[in-house]
Design a protein around this motif. Structure first.
Motif, PDB file in Angstrom:
ATOM      1  N   ARG A   2      46.727  31.427  23.230  1.00 15.51           N
ATOM      2  CA  ARG A   2      47.524  32.315  22.376  1.00 15.51           C
ATOM      3  C   ARG A   2      46.704  33.107  21.362  1.00 15.51           C
ATOM      4  N   ALA A   3      45.606  32.553  20.877  1.00 14.15           N
ATOM      5  CA  ALA A   3      44.909  33.226  19.788  1.00 14.15           C
ATOM      6  C   ALA A   3      43.401  33.390  19.992  1.00 14.15           C
ATOM      7  N   SER A   4      42.841  32.806  21.015  1.00 16.56           N
ATOM      8  CA  SER A   4      41.403  32.841  21.214  1.00 16.56           C
ATOM      9  C   SER A   4      40.900  34.278  21.412  1.00 16.56           C
ATOM     10  N   LYS A   5      39.709  34.555  20.870  1.00 13.71           N
ATOM     11  CA  LYS A   5      39.072  35.857  21.042  1.00 13.71           C
ATOM     12  C   LYS A   5      38.146  35.867  22.254  1.00 13.71           C
ATOM     13  N   PHE A   6      38.030  34.737  22.937  1.00 12.25           N
ATOM     14  CA  PHE A   6      37.228  34.623  24.150  1.00 12.25           C
ATOM     15  C   PHE A   6      37.776  35.614  25.178  1.00 12.25           C
ATOM     16  N   GLY A   7      36.892  36.375  25.811  1.00 14.50           N
ATOM     17  CA  GLY A   7      37.286  37.463  26.694  1.00 14.50           C
ATOM     18  C   GLY A   7      38.302  37.103  27.761  1.00 14.50           C
ATOM     19  N   TRP A   9      40.637  34.792  27.715  1.00 15.58           N
ATOM     20  CA  TRP A   9      41.969  34.577  27.125  1.00 15.58           C
ATOM     21  C   TRP A   9      42.581  35.887  26.666  1.00 15.58           C
ATOM     22  N   VAL A  10      41.765  36.768  26.119  1.00 17.49           N
ATOM     23  CA  VAL A  10      42.277  38.090  25.716  1.00 17.49           C
ATOM     24  C   VAL A  10      42.835  38.808  26.934  1.00 17.49           C
ATOM     25  N   ARG A  11      42.067  38.813  28.018  1.00 12.06           N
ATOM     26  CA  ARG A  11      42.498  39.501  29.235  1.00 12.06           C
ATOM     27  C   ARG A  11      43.733  38.840  29.846  1.00 12.06           C
ATOM     28  N   ARG A  13      46.075  37.199  28.307  1.00  7.86           N
ATOM     29  CA  ARG A  13      47.238  37.582  27.478  1.00  7.86           C
ATOM     30  C   ARG A  13      47.723  38.970  27.853  1.00  7.86           C
ATOM     31  N   GLU A  14      46.790  39.911  28.044  1.00 10.98           N
ATOM     32  CA  GLU A  14      47.165  41.272  28.438  1.00 10.98           C
ATOM     33  C   GLU A  14      47.909  41.274  29.768  1.00 10.98           C
ATOM     34  N   ARG A  66      36.676  40.250  31.286  1.00 10.52           N
ATOM     35  CA  ARG A  66      37.459  41.300  30.615  1.00 10.52           C
ATOM     36  C   ARG A  66      38.051  42.289  31.606  1.00 10.52           C
TER      37      ARG A  66
END
Length: 114
Positions: A2-7, A9-11, A13-14, A66
């Motif tokens: 939900r909140a990680s900035k690790f690439g 997890w960001v991707r 979430r998208e 990413r």
């Protein structure tokens, strides 16, 4: 997730948001490497739908997470009880965040009991 900035997890979430999931209420039940270019996953939406997916990217190449894509997205809501991860999926139903939240006015409560 939900909140990680690790690439990755960001991707993820998208990609899940693009499929209509609300990240704050979704539960990632499973995400596991499946060879050098994919990970398999199961996610429970806030609305109670269960989806199985394949997240595809070159896991051996730095930064490729990413640019991951979901190539396999299957709604298994009607038959998740027969899935190998049925126990984990059942647990996700129990522990998923509430879609509706109740908020108390703490100022009012504090004043009333002072």
């Amino acid at each position: 997730m939900r909140a990680s900035k690790f690439g990755l997890w960001v991707r993820l979430r998208e990609l899940l948001t693009e499929r209509g999931l609300t990240i704050s209420t979704a539960v990632l039940v499973h995400l596991f490497p499946d060879g050098p270019e994919a990970e398999t996953g199961v996610v429970l939406s806030g609305g109670g739908r269960v989806h199985e997916f394949a997240l595809v990217y070159n896991r051996m190449k730095k930064g490729s997470d990413r640019h991951a894509v979901i190539e396999h997205w299957q709604d298994i809501t009607r038959h998740w009880q027969a899935h190998p991860l049925r126990s984990e999926i059942a647990d996700a139903f129990v522990w998923r965040p509430s879609v509706r939240r109740t908020y108390f006015d703490l100022t009012e409560e504090t004043t009333r009991f002072s």
